[in-house]
Design an enzyme around this catalytic site. Structure first.
Site, PDB file in Angstrom:
ATOM      1  N   GLU A  77      60.701  45.256  46.178  1.00 44.62           N
ATOM      2  CA  GLU A  77      59.786  46.107  46.887  1.00 44.62           C
ATOM      3  C   GLU A  77      60.399  46.511  48.305  1.00 44.62           C
ATOM      4  O   GLU A  77      60.891  45.676  48.903  1.00 44.62           O
ATOM      5  CB  GLU A  77      58.480  44.816  47.262  1.00 44.62           C
ATOM      6  CG  GLU A  77      57.478  45.786  48.057  1.00 44.62           C
ATOM      7  CD  GLU A  77      56.231  45.096  48.264  1.00 44.62           C
ATOM      8  OE1 GLU A  77      56.385  43.857  48.878  1.00 44.62           O
ATOM      9  OE2 GLU A  77      54.954  45.440  48.396  1.00 44.62           O
ATOM     10  N   GLU A 112      47.442  37.796  47.997  1.00 39.89           N
ATOM     11  CA  GLU A 112      47.663  39.234  47.670  1.00 39.89           C
ATOM     12  C   GLU A 112      49.028  39.782  48.143  1.00 39.89           C
ATOM     13  O   GLU A 112      49.391  39.646  49.358  1.00 39.89           O
ATOM     14  CB  GLU A 112      46.690  40.140  48.357  1.00 39.89           C
ATOM     15  CG  GLU A 112      45.089  39.723  48.156  1.00 39.89           C
ATOM     16  CD  GLU A 112      44.919  40.342  46.689  1.00 39.89           C
ATOM     17  OE1 GLU A 112      45.727  40.797  46.085  1.00 39.89           O
ATOM     18  OE2 GLU A 112      43.529  40.049  46.460  1.00 39.89           O
ATOM     19  N   CYS A 161      51.197  47.584  49.650  1.00 44.87           N
ATOM     20  CA  CYS A 161      51.502  46.790  48.652  1.00 44.87           C
ATOM     21  C   CYS A 161      51.289  47.392  47.178  1.00 44.87           C
ATOM     22  O   CYS A 161      52.076  46.874  46.326  1.00 44.87           O
ATOM     23  CB  CYS A 161      50.884  45.142  48.655  1.00 44.87           C
ATOM     24  SG  CYS A 161      48.983  45.430  49.007  1.00 44.87           S
ATOM     25  N   LYS A 196      44.321  34.881  61.476  1.00 46.15           N
ATOM     26  CA  LYS A 196      45.772  35.242  62.177  1.00 46.15           C
ATOM     27  C   LYS A 196      46.090  36.554  62.042  1.00 46.15           C
ATOM     28  O   LYS A 196      46.573  36.695  60.721  1.00 46.15           O
ATOM     29  CB  LYS A 196      46.763  34.236  62.093  1.00 46.15           C
ATOM     30  CG  LYS A 196      48.011  34.381  62.950  1.00 46.15           C
ATOM     31  CD  LYS A 196      49.162  33.933  62.454  1.00 46.15           C
ATOM     32  CE  LYS A 196      49.987  34.550  61.520  1.00 46.15           C
ATOM     33  NZ  LYS A 196      51.009  35.565  62.223  1.00 46.15           N
TER      34      LYS A 196
END
Lengths: 331, 476
Positions: free
Chosen positions: B387, B256, B290, B182
């Site tokens: 983040e 991840e 990331c 997906k």
């Protein structure tokens, strides 16, 4: 297009004088040069490659081509050079494209010292400078008095600019002060009786210096010694100007300017043959030093065959068609 | 006169985007079972690019069933046969790389310079790399004849749509698994083009299935009882939800997740290259990375010099049309992400950090955020801890190597770190002390299919890439 010697402000002169202690003696000079930030080869080459991917099209390309033409030191440095060959080159420098008089002139004609008078006469009042490679070019292997005599000879014959080679042997064996003193001596030999002086370009032969750390050190060394321009190479060895080396020298010039306020020019030489390459160099100048350096006063190309490619690209832009090598002149 | 670069746009004509796309199940495109669709827009212009199907639970079930059926034959193929398909896919990706790069820039907003020079070459490289492993699994260090797991349910993010697809699909297929993938809601198109590449390569039906949809589709896929392996790249919050869903089942999982990487610059660093590394570390892909080097830890003695150089360099960054070959920073991927970046940057200012951006004009349409630098940041600021996933760099300082290690490790994350020093012994000492999956020295954001990638703590678990990346898809 007279070369403007930078008007050092009081502040700049002061800052330059404060650098004097780093050239006080051998040890101080060595400590200073080895204290400069290191160069990471992979990172430098990656940055140069990235700048090389800028896509310069249409109006920007036309601008860049004319700028590049105006920055060329059109060069002939052959043992077989004759007055006829030099005169032909001078004529080309004045009117690079005989079919299109809107083409800019080149910046200078670069010849051996014995051809200076011929070039000077051929160029007349065109405003194009005569640059001459003195100091036992290209090896630089001669006694200092010989090098100085070579320089004075070229200046006396009318050279506007002197391209000197450094003693690579002295630099590589760590005798930095010898190199420094020699550049200073040649700079003094550039002086004319009327108080003016020929512009001094210092050639490093970066292909022989091998490491990027050496290139940064020698750039600072030459600038501290009074170089008006720093130049990559003679065009006579296997590896001449490369984008990473030129980028590194531009960065050194940027840092020297930030430290001392003194503006120094940069001249990559040897192996730059295509418009595409020339534009990559201009992009590097644009994004490292910016507009103040984007003139023939502060950036030059040492080249002989680059001009014809620039002219063909120029014709392509104005006509929409490629013409071919028979539509530009051989030297 | 100034040396202004005239626009150099890459042509859109190399990409033919259909007005609508179905789900790719069992080798065929089909609409969602309830016919629902949603739109995907170009973040740089807010132009609607296409409509894609919103997969339902039934669709997930159909796709998993197709993958299960295909698994029998696919896993029974000799490795060398599977390798042929993967090599073929890799070569088709190379042949169609210009088309895919333009598509990726349109759908994601990233500059063509990056999709052309970074994403696509890496996508092809991953398929080539894992194609090479397909017939050598006996020698991967997991014993003789390691077996695949079955059906892999994979959910990928929007920052590197095609590259994350390659990271997921290439090792899964090489090891004999079949896949239901997906793509992210905002960037579904390149995965659908990849479905076409699978057909072009003659890949057996059902081996790769692509379901477009939102979070609910992903949740249904992860929870499907017949999925043997879940692979997810995305936010830590969603990662935690996935971990809760699969807890107690026998599904194998790799996650991840987020990061807040430290990019550590010592006073003896190659400063010019460090500046490039900092820029590449945080402004690559608009900071939608990331492992982005979003915390700059600079030794106090070179702070001024480095920040001056960094600001000077940031002035030359070109923000704008992603399809212009001279653009360095493209559009923020979505309005939601822009809002999040804006909120966190505002929090940085409110908490007392000093904000700086180069003077740059942002386009009026689309989602944009100027490259931003925060100085005077401390460990206590939100912008040093959370983040941001955008082009926002927080600058902190340190005095000693030990302090650098302490600050770098003081984070709930641990995906990557960078060390800039000319001293090899210090670099190795630091690398041993830092808790991060990837540690770069005198470089940043370098990826290679042979190099494992993954995190510590809230950055997730499991490794992708390299020989280590095979383990997640093998029954070992």
């Amino acid at each position: 297009m007279p070369i403007t010697v930078p008007a050092y402000g009081k502040e700049a002169a002061g800052r330059l004088a404060s650098m004097a202690d780093v050239t006080a003696d051998d040890g101080a000079l060595r400590r200073f040069l080895h204290g400069l930030p290191g160069v990471d080869a992979v990172g430098l080459e990656a940055r140069a490659a990235t700048l090389g991917t800028r896509s310069i099209k249409t109006t920007a390309k036309a601008y860049a081509i004319d700028l590049a033409i105006s920055m060329i030191d059109l060069t002939t440095l052959e043992g077989a050079d004759t007055p006829g060959k030099v005169r032909a080159l001078c004529a080309k420098g004045v009117h690079p494209d005989p079919t299109d008089r809107t083409s800019p002139k080149v910046a200078a004609i670069c010849v051996y010292p014995d051809m200076v008078a011929t070039a000077k006469e051929a160029l007349g009042d065109s405003g194009i400078h005569v640059a001459s490679v003195a100091t036992a070019f290209p090896a630089g292997r001669a006694a200092l008095p010989v090098k100085l005599a070579d320089t004075r000879d070229a200046v006396a014959a009318g050279a506007d600019e002197i391209d000197m080679v450094i003693d690579r042997g002295a630099f590589l064996s760590g005798r930095y002060m010898d190199v420094f003193e020699e550049i200073k001596a040649v700079k003094e030999a550039c002086a004319r009786p009327d108080g003016s002086a020929a512009h001094l370009k210092v050639i490093f032969e970066t292909g022989e210096l091998q490491t990027y750390d050496n290139v940064r050190r020698v750039s600072w060394l030459a600038m501290l010694a009074g170089a008006d321009f720093i130049k990559t190479s003679t065009g006579k060895v296997a590896v001449n100007a490369t984008p990473p080396v030129t980028l590194l020298m531009l960065e050194a010039v940027r840092d020297f300017h930030a430290t001392t306020g003194v503006q120094v020019g940069v001249k990559p030489a040897g192996g730059i043959r295509t418009t595409k390459d020339a534009i990559k160099y201009l992009v590097m100048v644009n994004e490292t030093l910016g507009e103040p350096w984007l003139t023939a006063d502060w950036f030059r190309f040492g080249a002989s065959s680059l001009l014809n490619d620039l002219l063909m690209q120029r014709q392509k832009l104005s006509t929409g068609r490629y013409s071919g090598p028979d539509y530009v002149t051989v030297d | 006169m100034t040396f202004d670069y005239a626009p150099a746009p890459e042509s859109r004509s190399v990409v033919d985007i259909a007005p609508s796309y179905g789900l790719f199940i069992d080798g065929e495109f089909a609409p969602a079972s309830d016919g629902k669709v949603f739109k995907t827009v170009s973040p740089s212009s807010e132009e609607v690019l296409s409509e894609v199907a919103q997969a339902t639970g039934d669709d997930v079930d159909r796709a998993v069933t197709a993958a299960r059926k295909a698994f029998e034959k696919w896993s029974a193929l000799p490795g060398a046969e599977r390798a042929k398909y993967l090599f073929r896919i890799a070569r088709i990706i190379q042949e169609r790389s210009r088309e895919l790069a333009v598509l990726e820039s349109l759908d994601n907003g990233k500059p063509i310079r990056e999709s052309r020079d970074a994403d696509l070459p890496l996508v092809a490289a991953h398929f080539f790399y894992y194609a090479g492993w397909a017939d050598k699994l006996d020698h991967a260090g997991y014993g003789a004849n390691p077996r695949p797991l079955g059906v892999a349910g994979q959910v990928i993010p929007w920052n590197f749509p095609l590259l994350m697809l390659a990271w997921k699909i290439a090792p899964a297929l090489a090891t004999g698994n079949t896949v239901v993938l997906k793509p992210a809601e905002t960037t579904p198109l390149s995965a659908l083009f990849f479905a076409d590449i699978c057909r072009q390569a003659g890949l057996p039906k059902g081996v790769v299935n692509i379901l477009t949809g939102d979070g609910s589709t992903g949740a249904a896929l992860v929870a499907h009882p017949d999925v043997n392996k879940v692979a997810f790249t995305g936010s830590t919050d969603v990662g935690k939800a996935i971990a809760r869903t699969v807890a107690g089942t026998d599904k194998k999982v790799t996650l991840e997740l987020g990061g807040k990487a430290a990019n550590i610059v010592f006073d003896d660093a190659p400063l010019d290259q460090a500046v490039e590394g900092i820029v590449n570390g945080i402004f690559f892909n608009q900071g939608h990375v990331c492992c982005a080097g979003s915390r700059l830890l600079v030794q106090e003695s070179v702070q001024d010099e480095l920040l001056d150089a960094l600001k000077r360099r940031m002035q030359t960054l070109r923000v704008g049309d992603p399809l212009d070959k001279n653009t360095d920073i493209g559009a923020i991927n979505s309005a939601e992400q822009l809002a999040r970046i804006t909120a966190l940057a505002d929090a940085g200012e409110a908490e007392g950090a000093e904000r700086w951006s180069p003077s740059c004009e942002l386009p009026s349409a689309g989602y944009w955020f100027a490259p931003t630098l925060f100085t005077g940041v401390t460990q206590a600021h939100r912008i040093a801890r959370e983040e941001i996933f955008g082009p926002v760099l927080s600058v902190l300082t340190f005095r000693t190597p030990a302090e650098a290690v302490e600050k770098a490790n003081n984070t709930p994350y641990g995906l990557s770190a960078g060390i800039w020093t000319e001293k090899g012994s210090r670099m190795l000492w630091m690398a041993n002390k830092l808790r991060a999956g990837v540690i770069w020295s005198n470089t940043f954001n370098k990826f290679d299919p042979a190099s494992p990638f993954g995190g510590y703590q809230e950055s997730g678990y499991g490794r992708e890439g390299g020989r280590h990346g095979l383990e997640a898809y093998l029954n070992v």
